[in-house]
Scaffold this motif. Structure first.
Motif, PDB file in Angstrom:
ATOM      1  N   GLU A 113     -54.442   1.694  -8.633  1.00  0.00           N
ATOM      2  CA  GLU A 113     -53.252   2.551  -8.586  1.00  0.00           C
ATOM      3  C   GLU A 113     -53.370   3.603  -7.481  1.00  0.00           C
ATOM      4  O   GLU A 113     -52.453   3.780  -6.674  1.00  0.00           O
ATOM      5  CB  GLU A 113     -53.066   3.232  -9.942  1.00  0.00           C
ATOM      6  N   VAL A 114     -54.512   4.281  -7.419  1.00  0.00           N
ATOM      7  CA  VAL A 114     -54.720   5.319  -6.402  1.00  0.00           C
ATOM      8  C   VAL A 114     -54.700   4.704  -5.005  1.00  0.00           C
ATOM      9  O   VAL A 114     -54.079   5.242  -4.085  1.00  0.00           O
ATOM     10  CB  VAL A 114     -56.043   6.078  -6.648  1.00  0.00           C
ATOM     11  N   GLU A 119     -51.861   3.718   0.138  1.00  0.00           N
ATOM     12  CA  GLU A 119     -51.269   2.751   1.072  1.00  0.00           C
ATOM     13  C   GLU A 119     -49.800   3.072   1.321  1.00  0.00           C
ATOM     14  O   GLU A 119     -49.342   3.075   2.457  1.00  0.00           O
ATOM     15  CB  GLU A 119     -51.395   1.336   0.506  1.00  0.00           C
ATOM     16  N   ARG A 120     -49.061   3.338   0.229  1.00  0.00           N
ATOM     17  CA  ARG A 120     -47.640   3.678   0.373  1.00  0.00           C
ATOM     18  C   ARG A 120     -47.460   4.974   1.167  1.00  0.00           C
ATOM     19  O   ARG A 120     -46.573   5.082   2.013  1.00  0.00           O
ATOM     20  CB  ARG A 120     -46.971   3.789  -0.996  1.00  0.00           C
ATOM     21  N   HIS A 121     -48.328   5.939   0.901  1.00  0.00           N
ATOM     22  CA  HIS A 121     -48.254   7.219   1.614  1.00  0.00           C
ATOM     23  C   HIS A 121     -48.534   6.997   3.109  1.00  0.00           C
ATOM     24  O   HIS A 121     -47.841   7.559   3.954  1.00  0.00           O
ATOM     25  CB  HIS A 121     -49.246   8.214   1.011  1.00  0.00           C
ATOM     26  N   VAL A 125     -45.920   7.865   6.089  1.00  0.00           N
ATOM     27  CA  VAL A 125     -46.263   8.865   7.111  1.00  0.00           C
ATOM     28  C   VAL A 125     -46.360   8.227   8.484  1.00  0.00           C
ATOM     29  O   VAL A 125     -45.924   8.785   9.479  1.00  0.00           O
ATOM     30  CB  VAL A 125     -47.610   9.568   6.767  1.00  0.00           C
ATOM     31  N   GLY A 126     -46.956   7.025   8.525  1.00  0.00           N
ATOM     32  CA  GLY A 126     -47.230   6.376   9.819  1.00  0.00           C
ATOM     33  C   GLY A 126     -46.089   5.663  10.369  1.00  0.00           C
ATOM     34  O   GLY A 126     -45.723   5.498  11.436  1.00  0.00           O
TER      35      GLY A 126
END
Length: 126
Positions: A113-114, A119-121, A125-126
């Motif tokens: 989960e973390v 990965e989504r963050h 951002v990227g």
């Protein structure tokens, strides 16, 4: 090197060479790349014992239930790896560690989960 050992190595290499090729509507996952040397040795002995768990138990000098448990864990490992054919290397390693019993279910779920949140963050951002 005995012929059977050469044949087994040949089969493993063919599997590795064809892991990402499409067949019908599915893709063969790279599960074999995440098997330990111990897993491969177990599979080899299993094949040479004609899939007889009783014979495998005799060869290892352990009980039938212990061999059955080992096979069940190996099956679970392959299933976990097959469930996520597009998984990142980290996720595949995490799945293999969970299947091998190095990580408990709650820790596996939390780490996954973390990791996915990160990965989504990173994508956002990227």
């Amino acid at each position: 090197m005995p012929k059977l050992e050469l044949d087994f190595c040949f089969i493993v290499n063919i599997l590795k060479d064809n892991l990402h090729k499409k067949e019908a509507d599915w893709i063969v996952a790279a599960w074999i790349d995440h098997l330990s040397d111990e897993d491969i040795a177990f599979l080899k002995r299993f094949l040479l014992a004609s899939g007889t768990l009783k014979e495998l138990a005799r060869q290892y000098g352990i009980s039938y239930p212990t061999v059955r448990l080992r096979l069940d864990r190996l099956i679970q490992k392959v299933e976990l790896l097959d469930e996520a054919p597009d998984a990142t290397p980290f996720e595949r390693e995490l799945r293999a560690a969970y299947a091998d019993g190095h990580v408990d279910a709650a820790t596996f779920a939390r780490l996954l989960e973390v990791y996915r949140q990160e990965e989504r963050h990173a994508v956002a951002v990227g």
